[in-house]
Every structure is written in structure tokens, then in C-alpha cells.
Design an enzyme around this catalytic site. Structure first.
Site, short mmCIF file in Angstrom:
data_model
loop_
_atom_site.label_atom_id
_atom_site.label_comp_id
_atom_site.label_asym_id
_atom_site.label_seq_id
_atom_site.Cartn_x
_atom_site.Cartn_y
_atom_site.Cartn_z
N ASP A 152 -42.82 -43.81 1.86
CA ASP A 152 -43.44 -42.78 2.67
C ASP A 152 -43.92 -41.68 1.75
OD1 ASP A 152 -43.28 -43.66 5.29
OD2 ASP A 152 -41.13 -43.25 5.36
N ALA A 183 -50.56 -21.54 17.33
CA ALA A 183 -51.33 -22.78 17.44
C ALA A 183 -52.67 -22.52 18.11
CB ALA A 183 -50.54 -23.81 18.22
N SER A 236 -53.09 -16.54 10.80
CA SER A 236 -52.09 -15.49 10.76
C SER A 236 -52.71 -14.35 9.96
CB SER A 236 -50.81 -15.98 10.10
OG SER A 236 -51.07 -16.35 8.77
#
Lengths: 566, 681
Positions: free
Chosen positions: B303, B373, B378
Site C-alpha cells: 500500500d 469541506a 482555511s
């Protein structure tokens, strides 16, 4: 030691390497069922034969079916050959009017020719009728060789196929081996031999008046035809007792060279065929190189040893510069005799052009070692190939572990089943040789047959069982082998050496064919390089040495060291 | 477990092993090892001859007695080797047992926790409650609550871990301690069958079954022994031919010298030690078969996140818009990130500090806008400036919506696209109505991985990176990390399909995983390493569990598997190669009375005149002593490094093959000097 001798040996090895590739390509084509340049003539014959015999030529067998066919075929062949020898006095083509062959000798001979051993416990020219020689022995020379080739081809398919249950059709392989390979080459070879003076006649014998002015019967017969397949099929059973030392079998140095080449030709070709079948010809060359390495070492030692004579011979007034010419033909000399001895024992042929019994202790040990090594240095047609691959499986198993992987050969995993079967097959002939020799050496019936006392007599016994179990057929000489004890004991050894190897070998082929083939990577150990060649040769030598060192110690080694001490 | 490494030759373990070795010499146990069983039979046989000679006053008594002693010692050395190998596991098992001993459980019935009962009474499927300070009574899955758990009893790792209901961190293990909060656990394994039990069985070697390669090697050794049975059993007949006889003691000695006692004696110790090495790496294999398979692995599926990359994106560059100073951009970006506690935010602060030595400033009047979201931005409003950072589209939209908007330069777009193509994430930074530039966030490849992958490639192992990223990003990271291949936008079923495809091509596949959706792939892979932190489903599906939950450990697992096989192969080669010298020592001595000339092959020049048994005794002593001499090698494993198979083989053949040929010639000669010097035979 003369430079010509070394040149002969090297030229011979070079010629074998030259023959191997075309032979290998041809064999590949034949057994892949492709068209060859002989197909226009032979394909109709082949089809007709299948129609006549009812062989389903397009359906393959699994290993059990293949092995069962082979065993049945051999059994029927043995019985037929035995019957022929028992009835030859009632059948035609018996100009010398020979009676039936003694039952124990007939049984021994039948087993011997069916197992491609051609051990001869008889003198051909004074025992066998022309019909027996032609329809019995020569036919078996073809069929036993074809059977060996068939097993080799099936074995190679085990590596070449993936996830398959079948390894080929025994009857088709037999037919093709005989029709496309053995017959055409034998015909050409026999014609060459006839041109060189080898007799081919149905007459019984010639009357000649010798220099002494006395009349002498000189046996002749259909020699050339038997001679060709005797070499090509690594059979070795001569028409005459003197075998290839006889001028009617092997008239001159050229026939001698061609005979030696023909002994190795199919064996070497099969190895290249194997490489082609698994898709990497170099795999075949690696095996051939391992064979060549062992062959050159053995032959070199034998030739060197034959140029040295023992102190006893010096005392008897032999000129040391001649070397050990006892039991050798002047027309061949030291090198061609030593080379022939190495070739015929390395290849499980068993034809001889000199008396191995008369070789020096070390010179005589080399042919013996060639046989004891398992008849894998080129080896008998087919038998040498599957024999050396059994060793390769063991070598790969240990080597594979040493590189930290489950051992695999050509992408086929070598697991407990393969190791078990390979060990079984490799054990078969040592078992027969050691037990046979032990019984013969320690019983009166066994010791009754030997000619020389001491270690040399022991070597005679050891050689005979090695020759039988190795399906070689050459005789060290000196041993009276037509006694009940030896005919039966040798027959058992011959059967063990043939079928206890073939059946496990076919089982391995079946098991391998069913496995998937893993692709090679740098993590898999390459089996086409010098390291593998050396390892394989080393394993063959070590297994042979570990098995037979005690026996060799009390035979040829004791004799050789005693000669040096004196 | 790995926190207190036990030395290979801990005196306590040695003492225990020495005593246990005698018990292991019991023929009823020993027959499983045919080579050692044969040695023991030979020792008994020679012992009988010794007693006979002693009673009848035969002259060979002293020799027979010594041979019997050394043969028995050979067997004892072998059982001792096994005992030492097991010793460390036994010590570990003892401490694990203590953790298991007094577990109690409080069942939850109708939502109410009951009075404590013994953990052994629990059944699969029952619910139990565990609160802070209690030990978890059984393996299970957290179905309710979150807790910190101290798993050091199992992993040796003292830092507590979080276990929570749902997700991939729901598995708890019996014997571990809850440090805070309360969880409800659904029992998945009853006592005797728990992870702890399996671990105890494993480290003790109780559940050790022979692996496929071990079985195959056993067959080979048995076959070799059979050859030697024949070679030795036929000698009396050969001697009889010459009208002589050979001594029974000498024959028994020759037989034992020839059969592969060295590898036969060390085989099980090698296997146990291999498992033990894994355990010390904090990896538990459910079977030796899995360890062996690890050595055969051709393809490694890894992974991306956590294995190849650190898992967090890091700022690596500021790319200012045309006409903007890089410093200005860095300043704005740092300001906007000061309150951003995400790793990305912190990395921006750090980068600005590194590049322009910007640090602490007065932010009393600042108003921070956290990331959401919806806005995908930000930022901070301070000193009349509105600073925003976030996804390029979002920031551009924000700028355009302002009255003081300045047209966004196409250069900024280009820079953002370039960052995306290179596998990074572009972050736009704006002050008021102007986009100042781009911050390049990058998935940072772990240090040293590239070298590890190069090492794997040298071993012939292909690495495949699995990632949910788009192919472009995946390709960039794959190139940077040096993996051979990648699977982008991978779903769990893609992983399974990839494994099947590789296996169909005859390759062996290893992977690691932790989630429930990894379970099918873990089960399909030839080597599936589940993370200890993973779900019970994943842990069940794999054939190994990594207690440290470190996915890069697959590489260690592979090398341990390889080392295990190599040790077996090398010692087998050594053992067989030794036989040549032993023959040369014993054969002349055996036949010297019959064929005096055979001293000619006594290349070692051993004292082996008629009636002199020194050569045979020396060979047997060498044969016995070589076992303890090789115990350290058997337990540590032969030296291993990543190299192509051909090179490894050449090296091991030189050391163990050629060395095995030569060493006994020297060893036997030296022993013979002592034996004949002291006058033992």
C-alpha cells in the site's frame, strides 16, 4: 602419450557437439509431430501403421498409461524373443543348424536385448541362427532403443508442458522414433559399413585356407545391418563374440570413428531436443556440457593410464613406449581403444573394440566409473537423458535451498514427491549392483565364474553387475557368465536398472507436467550457466563415489595401489 | 516480547536444554528423526558389543566403548541443539502464560454488566464489558466505545494504542490491558483458541509441523541414508571375498560417519530458530509453511500510504505568481497556517522557517478561519488583510468574488498543473484579491525505501504499489520510490484480481493489509501479513500477523524465509561434502588387514596400521563435534544478503561445499594427532 591421441579425443568431442544440434532440431520436429523432410515418404507409412494397429494417435496418455504401455510392450517383446531362441532349430535361416539356446541363456538374452543392455552370455556366431539375429536381436535393438527415446521424450514433455495431465502417446513416440530416426540413419550407416567391408549376407560361413595351409571356417552373416543399430541404439550386442574388435564388425579407424560418433549422436541430440522443447536451447547445452566435462576427465585419465605400464610388464620385457597394448587391436592403437572404451561405457552401449579386462587398473576403472556414475554421460539413447535429469533434480534441490527458495527447475517446483521419485530411481541401479556383487563375491556359485584371483577378480564381478544394472552390456571379460547364477542374477539387475528407473522417471514427468511453470527471475538460480554445469557434474561424481567407494576400494583401487607399491 | 532480547546462549536456557536433551533421546520421540534414530540404534549396538567384549575379555572393548560413547554424544548434541532452539521460545511462552492465567470477564446481559466470571467460561459471540485498569478477557471486536489499550504483553511496545468500535482498529487481544475509558467487546475466540494461545503454542514450537521443503529434504536425507545402508551392508561380503572380515564396530562407525548426521541433527533446530527469528521481529506466522513461502515470493504488493510514503503531505516549495516575491508568498502562507494543526499546515510553517527564517509573530488581533469541506480553504484575517489558502479552484473563486480582485495569471494555473502532474498537490495562497502563488505539497516518500526496493529487485522480487490516487500521481510517486509497477485508483477487488493474475502466471505474491476489505486479498495472497492493529477479519485471513503493524516489515519476513531455506541447504551440502574425507579416513583402516596397499589412499596420513583404530575413532569424534560447532550457525542462520541467485549459490557452494570437502580432512587429522598422541586407540 602421443599428441595424436589427444587430438583424436578432442576432435571426437568437437564432432559430437557438431552433430548434437542438427540431430536435436530433427528430433524436436519429429516428436512435436511437425513435418520433416522425410515426411512425404514416411507419413503415409506411419498413418497406415496406426490404422493397422488401431493406435489412437491423437490421444495422449497420462504417465500411468504411458508406463503401463511400455511395460506391457517390453513383456511381450521379452516373451517373443525367448520363444524365438527356444524354437530357432525348427525355423528357417539357420544355415549352421544351431540347436535351441539354453533356457537360462535365452532368458538372460531376451531380458538383455529388451532392456537395451545387450549383455551377451553367449557367443553370437556359434549360438544364434540368422533368423534369431535378424528378427529377434536386431529387431529388439531397434525397439528397445525406440522405447528409451520415447521415455526421454515423455520426460522432456513433463518440463515443457504446464498444467497438463498427459505426457504423450507411447505408441506414437515408439513409431516415430523407429520410423523417422532409427531406421533411416541405420540404413545409411549400414550401407557405409558394407562399403567399408563389413559382410551382409545370409550365408553361414566362408571356407578359407590360412597361412598355415589349413582350412578354416570364418563366420559371416547379416553383420552390417545389425552393426549399425547396435551402435546407433547404444545396444552393443555384437554379431561376433569379439564385438567391434572383430575386423568384420569394425574394419578400420574410420569405421571406428563413425561407430563412436553414432553411439553418442542420438543421446546428445535428445539433450538439445530437451532444450528446444522447454524453449531455451541453452538449457540443453548446459546438460551436454556437464556430460562433456565428465567425459573428458574420464577419457583423459583412461588414455593416460593406458600409456603407463605396470612394473610387472616392464619386468616381462614390454617396451614402455608402446604403452599397454595387451587386449587392444593394432589398427586402433591406444587412444582409439581408450576412447572407444570411454564412449561405450559412458553411453551405455557396451560394444567393445578392446578387452577392458586387459586395461590397466586405473584405465579399466574409468569404464567402470562411467557405468557406476549411472550411465548419464550422454548415456544410452533416452536413458542417459532422463538419467542425468534425475541427478539434475537432486542438484537443483540442494542448490535451490542454498539460494533461499523452494527449488525449481525450469520453473517447475521440485517438491517432496519429485525428490522421492528421483531418489528411488537413482537408488535402483546401485541397489542391484551392490547386492548382486555382494552375493556373487561371497558365494561359491559367484566366485566359480571368475578368471583372476584377488582384487581383479572382484572387479570382474563388480563390472558385470554394473554393466547389467546400468543396461550397458559391455563385459570386463574374464567372467564366465552363462552359469545359472549369473544369467538369472544379471537378468534381475538388468530389469531393475531399466524399469525401476523408467517408472519413477515417468511418474516425475507426469507430476511435473501437471504443475504450473513459474517465470524465471534473478531470484531463480540459472540452470544454463557454468555454475550449474559444475554443480551437476559434481553431484554425479559425489553420489557415485559415496555409493561405490568401498566396492572400488577392494577392487580396482586395491589393485592399482598394490601395483604402485610393487 | 522483543523488549527483553534473550541471548542466543543464555546460561539458563543452556542448562535447561542440556537436561531436556536427555529426555529427547527417548527412542519413542527420536524415531521422527530417522538419521538420529539410526545413530542411536548404532550407539546401542556398539554398546552391546562393548559389554560383550568386556565380559569375554575381547581386546576391542576399549575401542567399542569409546565409539559407543561418541555415538551417544552425537545424538545428545542433536537433541541439545533442538533444546537450545526451543529454549528462548519457552521463556517467552512462560511470560505470555502469566498474562493469560487469571483472566476474568464481566458479561453484558440485557445491557447490564454482570459479576465477574472466569474467562474460560466465555463463548463466542458473547458481549463483555472492560473498563480502565482491567485486562481484556478474550479476543474480540470492540462493538461499543473507544479506549486506549496497553498491548505491551503481546507486542512489547509500551505506547498505548487506541481501540474503537467500527473501522479498522476494532480488534482487541486477550491479556492486554485497557488504560482508559470503557469498551464493550464481542468475543471472537474462546480460551485455548485465542491469539495468545496460538502465540504460546507457536513460540514453544508445540504446533510445529514439518514444512513442505523440510519434508522434501527429509526424503533426500533418508534416501542418502539408504544408499549408505547398502554401501556399508555389502562390505562384509566384499571382505569375505578376500577371505577376511571387518570389525562390526568399524562398520557401524563407517555407517554413522556417512549418513548425514550433521544436517539430520540440526534440521529441527534450524526450523525452530527460523520461527524464533520472526518472533523477534515481532511477526507471528501461523505456520512454518508461511515462512517458507515468504522466501519464494516473487511479487510484493505494498500500500502506498504508510508503507511507501509517510502518509502525510508535506510542503516542499513555494511557487510565486509573476511579480510576487517568493518571500511574500512564504510569509502569507505561514500566516495562514499558524493555527493549522494538520501535518500539511505544520509543514508549511516549517518550510517558511527553513527558507526565510520566519518565526513567531504577534497574532493577538488575528481571526483564524479553520478549514471546512464547504469552502475547501482555511486562512486568517489579520491587520486588515484577508489571507486564504486552499484548493486552487476554491481560492481562485474566492479571489474573483472580491471587489479588489486582480486577474489570476495563467502562470499560476500552469504551475498548479505541473505540481499535479508530478504527483503533488497544489495549494493556492491569496492575500485580499490577489493570488500570490502556489505551495507545492508532496506525498513524501519514506527515507531509505528506494534502497530497499533496489535490494528487492536484486533478489528478483518485483514491487507493486497499490494506491487510490489517480494514475498520474501514482506514476510520479512510483518513479520516485523506485517501485517496479503500480496499481492506481485501486479498489479492494482490484487488489484481489491483481493477486490472482500474478498467481496464474506462476508467481508467488505477498501483501499486507489491515482493513476488513483487505481480508479476501490477504487470504488469496501466498503470504498475507495482517497488522496487529487491524480488524479481526484481516487477522484471520492473513497467515502472519505483524505485532508492530509496520508494513515495510514484509521485506524482513522475506529475508527470514530465504535465510531459513539457505541454512538448511548449506548445512546439507556441508554434511554430504564431509563424507568424502570420512571415507578416506575409514576405508583404509577398514581394509588395511586385507589390502595393506590401501594405506596408499590414506591421504591424511592417519595412524591406521593393523589393530590401530585411531583413524575410525577420529572420524567419529569429528562427526560428533561438528554438530555443536555448527549450533550457532544453525540458530543464527547463514549470512544472507540481497544478491542474484547465481551469486548466492556460488558463495554458499564455495563456503559450504568446498569448505565441507576440506574442513574434515583438517579436523580429522588434528583429532587423530590427539587421539594417537594420548593413546586412546
Amino acid at each position: 602419450m602421443k599428441i595424436e591421441g589427444w587430438i583424436l579425443i578432442l576432435v571426437f568431442v568437437g564432432l559430437v557437439a557438431l552433430i548434437a544440434r542438427p540431430m536435436g532440431l530433427y528430433l524436436t520436429a519429429v516428436f512435436d509431430g511437425r513435418r520433416t523432410w522425410l515426411s512425404p515418404v514416411l507419413a503415409p507409412l506411419e498413418r497406415g501403421f496406426y490404422r493397422l494397429s488401431g493406435v489412437k494417435h491423437d490421444s495422449d496418455q497420462d504417465w500411468k498409461g504411458y508406463a503401463a504401455s511400455l511395460v506391457m510392450f517390453s513383456l511381450v517383446a521379452t516373451l517373443a524373443l525367448f520363444a524365438l531362441m527356444q524354437l530357432q532349430h525348427l525355423l528357417p535361416l539357420n544355415p549352421q543348424g544351431f540347436g535351441p539356446v539354453a533356457p537360462n541363456v535365452a532368458m538372460n538374452t531376451a531380458v538383455s536385448f529388451v532392456t537395451n543392455t545387450n549383455w551377451q552370455a553367449y557367443s553370437g556366431e556359434s549360438t544364434m541362427s540368422h533368423l534369431t539375429q535378424m528378427a529377434g536381436l536386431t529387431v529388439q535393438n531397434f525397439l528397445s532403443a525406440a522405447a528409451g527415446i520415447a521415455v526421454a521424450v515423455a520426460f522432456a514433455r513433463g518440463f515443457a508442458r504446464r498444467g497438463a495431465g498427459q505426457i504423450g502417446n507411447f505408441w506414437v513416440d515408439m513409431t516415430r522414433a523407429t520410423l523417422y530416426v532409427l531406421l533411416p540413419i541405420s540404413i545409411l550407416f549400414a550401407i557405409y559399413l558394407m562399403a567399408s567391408g563389413v559382410p551382409q549376407t545370409l550365408a553361414g560361413s566362408l571356407q578359407a585356407t590360412t597361412l598355415e595351409g589349413l582350412p578354416q571356417d570364418i563366420a559371416v552373416g547379416p553383420v552390417a545391418s545389425q552393426e549399425a543399430i547396435k551402435m546407433l541404439g547404444t545396444n552393443g550386442g555384437g554379431f561376433f563374440n569379439a564385438n567391434s574388435a572383430h575386423p568384420f564388425e569394425n574394419p578400420d579407424p574410420w569405421t571406428n570413428l563413425v561407430q563412436m560418433l553414432s553411439i553418442f549422436s542420438i543421446g546428445a541430440g535428445l539433450v538439445i531436443m530437451f532444450g528446444r522443447m522447454v524453449g531455451d536451447e541453452r538449457q540443453g547445452w548446459a546438460i551436454l556440457a556437464a556430460m562433456g566435462l565428465l567425459f573428458l576427465i574420464g577419457t583423459g585419465i583412461a588414455y593416460w593410464s593406458e600409456t603407463q605400464i605396470t612394473p610387472a610388464m616392464v619386468a616381462a620385457g614390454v617396451d614402455p613406449s608402446l604403452g599397454n597394448m595387451e587386449g587392444k587391436e593394432i589398427r586402433f592403437g591406444l587412444s582409439a581403444s581408450a576412447l572407444f572404451a570411454a564412449v561405450t561405457t559412458a553411453a551405455s552401449c557396451g560394444a567393445v573394440n578392446a578387452m577392458h579386462d586387459s586395461f590397466t587398473a586405473i584405465g579399466g576403472m574409468v569404464p567402470l566409473l562411467n557405468i557406476l556414475a549411472g550411465e548419464v554421460i550422454v548415456g544410452g539413447v533416452g536413458a542417459g537423458f532422463y538419467g542425468i535429469l534425475l541427478f539434475a533434480i537432486l542438484a537443483i534441490f540442494i542448490a535451490g535451498l542454498m539460494v533461499g527458495r523452494t527449488p525449481a527447475y525450469l520453473g517447475k517446483k521440485i517438491e517432496a514427491r519429485e525428490v522421492k521419485l528421483a531418489v528411488l530411481a537413482i537408488l535402483a541401479s546401485p541397489l542391484a549392483i551392490l547386492i548382486g556383487t555382494a552375493i556373487a563375491a561371497s558365494t561359491d556359485v559367484g566366485r566359480a565364474g571368475i578368471l583372476n584371483p584377488g582384487p581383479h577378480g572382484f572387479s570382474e564381478i563388480l563390472y558385470s553387475f554394473a554393466s547389467a544394472a546400468g543396461n550397458n552390456g559391455s563385459a570386463f571379460g574374464g567372467l564366465t557368465a552363462n552359469t545359472d547364477f549369473y544369467t538369472y542374477a544379471h537378468a534381475i539387475a538388468m530389469l531393475a536398472g531399466r524399469f525401476l528407473v523408467i517408472i519413477p522417471a515417468l511418474a516425475i514427468a507426469g507430476s511435473l507436467a501437471a504443475k504450473p511453470t513459474a517465470p524465471a527471475s534473478v531470484g531463480t538460480f540459472p540452470t544454463n550457466g557454468p555454475l550449474f554445469i559444475g554443480l551437476l557434474a559434481f553431484v554425479i561424481v559425489v553420489v557415485g563415489a559415496l555409493t561405490f567407494l568401498p566396492a572400488l576400494a577392494v577392487g580396482p583401487v586395491a589393485e592399482a595401489t598394490a601395483n604402485t607399491l610393487n | 516480547m522483543s523488549n527483553k532480547p534473550i541471548s542466543l546462549f543464555d546460561p539458563a536456557i543452556m542448562r535447561q536444554a542440556a537436561i531436556a536433551a536427555f529426555a529427547k533421546m527417548n527412542p519413542l520421540q527420536l524415531w521422527r528423526n530417522p538419521v538420529m534414530f539410526a545413530t542411536e540404534l548404532a550407539a546401542l549396538y556398539v554398546l552391546v558389543l562393548f559389554v560383550r567384549d568386556l565380559l569375554t575379555g575381547g581386546e576391542g572393548a576399549a575401542f567399542a566403548g569409546q565409539i559407543a560413547f561418541w555415538l551417544a554424544l552425537t545424538v545428545w548434541f542433536a537433541t541439545f541443539a533442538e533444546g537450545v532452539a526451543e529454549g528462548r521460545g519457552k521463556a517467552q511462552a512462560a511470560s505470555l502464560r502469566r498474562a493469560r492465567s487469571e483472566l476474568t470477564a464481566r458479561r453484558i446481559v440485557d445491557g447490564q454488566a454482570q459479576a465477574p466470571v472466569a474467562a474460560s467460561d466465555l463463548a463466542v459471540g458473547e458481549l463483555v464489558e472492560v473498563v480502565a485498569g482491567e485486562l481484556i478477557p478474550a479476543d474480540g471486536e470492540v462493538v461499543e466505545g473507544v479506549a486506549t489499550v496497553d498491548e505491551s504483553a503481546i507486542t512489547g511496545e509500551s505506547a498505548p494504542v487506541i481501540r474503537e468500535a467500527g473501522g479498522d482498529r476494532s480488534a482487541v487481544t486477550a491479556g492486554t490491558r485497557v488504560l482508559s475509558d470503557r469498551i464493550a467487546v464481542k468475543v471472537t475466540a474462546t480460551q485455548g483458541d485465542t491469539f495468545l494461545d496460538r502465540m504460546i503454542a507457536l513460540v514453544e514450537g508445540a504446533s510445529r509441523r514439518k514444512t513442505p521443503n523440510e519434508i522434501a529434504l527429509g526424503v533426500l536425507l533418508a534416501g542418502l541414508s539408504l544408499i549408505f545402508v547398502m554401501a556399508v551392508a555389502t562390505i562384509p561380503a566384499f571382505a569375505a571375498y578376500s577371505g577376511g572380515a571387518v570389525s562390526a564396530v568399524a562398520l557401524a562407525s563407517l555407517f554413522i560417519a556417512l549418513i548425514p548426521t550433521t544436517i539430520g541433527g540440526l534440521l529441527s533446530a534450524i526450523g525452530i530458530a527460523g520461527m524464533d527469528r520472526l518472533v523477534r521481529f515481532n511477526v507471528l506466522a501461523t505456520s512454518g509453511r508461511a515462512v517458507e513461502a515468504a522466501g519464494d515470493v516473487d511479487v510484493l504488493l505494498l500500500d502506498k500510504t504508510g508503507t511507501i510514503t509517510l502518509g502525510d503531505r508535506q510542503a516542499v516549495a513555494f511557487i510565486p505568481a509573476p511579480g510576487v516575491d517568493e518571500r511574500e508568498l512564504a510569509d502569507a502562507a505561514q500566516l495562514a497556517s499558524l493555527s493549522d494543526e494538520t501535518p500539511e499546515g505544520r509543514s508549511i510553517v516549517v518550510l517558511a522557517k527553513e527558507r526565510f527564517a520566519m518565526r513567531g509573530r504577534d497574532m493577538t488581533n488575528a481571526r483564524f478561519m479553520p478549514f471546512s469541506a464547504q469552502t475547501r480553504m482555511s486562512g486568517v484575517d489579520a491587520d486588515g488583510a484577508t489571507i486564504r489558502k486552499g484548493a486552487v479552484d476554491a481560492v481562485v473563486a474566492h479571489v474573483r468574488s472580491r471587489p479588489d480582485a486582480v486577474e489570476v495569471s495563467p502562470e499560476v494555473r500552469k504551475a498548479a498543473d505541473k505540481v499535479g502532474r508530478e504527483g503533488g498537490t497544489p495549494l493556492a495562497v491569496a492575500r485580499n484579491g490577489r493570488v500570490l502563488g502556489i505551495v507545492h505539497l508532496k506525498d513524501v516518500v519514506k527515507g531509505g525505501v528506494k534502497e530497499r526496493f533496489a535490494e528487492l529487485r536484486r533478489m528478483g522480487i518485483r514491487t507493486v504499489m497499490i494506491t487510490g490516487d489517480n494514475p498520474l500521481t501514482a506514476a510520479a510517486i512510483a518513479a520516485e520510490a523506485g517501485v517496479d509497477d503500480f496499481l492506481a485508483e485501486a479498489k479492494p477487488e482490484d487488489k484481489l484480481a491483481l493477486i490472482r493474475k500474478e498467481q496464474a502466471a506462476g508467481r508467488m505474491v505477498a501483501m499486507c493489509g489491515d482493513g476488513t476489505n483487505d481480508a479476501p486479498a490477504l487470504a488469496q495472497a501466498d503470504v498475507g501479513v495482517a497488522m496487529q492493529t487491524g480488524t479481526p477479519a484481516a487477522r484471520e485471513a492473513g497467515n502472519m500477523v505483524d505485532l508492530d503493524s509496520d508494513p515495510t516489515k514484509l521485506i524482513e519476513v522475506v529475508s527470514i524465509g530465504k535465510q531459513l531455506l539457505m541454512t538448511r541447504g548449506s548445512l546439507t551440502t556441508f554434511s554430504i561434502a564431509n563424507d568424502v574425507a570420512k571415507y578416506f579416513a575409514i576405508i583404509p583402516a577398514l581394509f588395511v588387514a586385507l589390502y595393506p596397499s590401501l594405506t596408499g589412499i590414506d591421504v591424511m596420513g592417519l595412524s591406521s596400521g593393523p589393530g590401530d583404530n585411531s583413524a575410525i575413532l577420529s572420524a567419529i569424534i569429528f562427526n560428533a563435534l561438528v554438530i555443536p560447532a555448527l549450533i550457532p550457525l544453525a540458530l543464527r542462520g547463514v549470512k544472507w544478503r540481497a544478491a542474484p541467485a547465481g551469486k548466492l549459490l556460488a558463495r554458499n557452494l564455495a563456503i559450504y561445499g568446498v569448505g565441507g570437502l576440506i574442513a574434515p580432512f583438517i579436523g580429522i587429522k588434528l583429532i587423530d594427532l590427539v587421539v594417537s598422541g594420548v593413546g586412546l586407540a
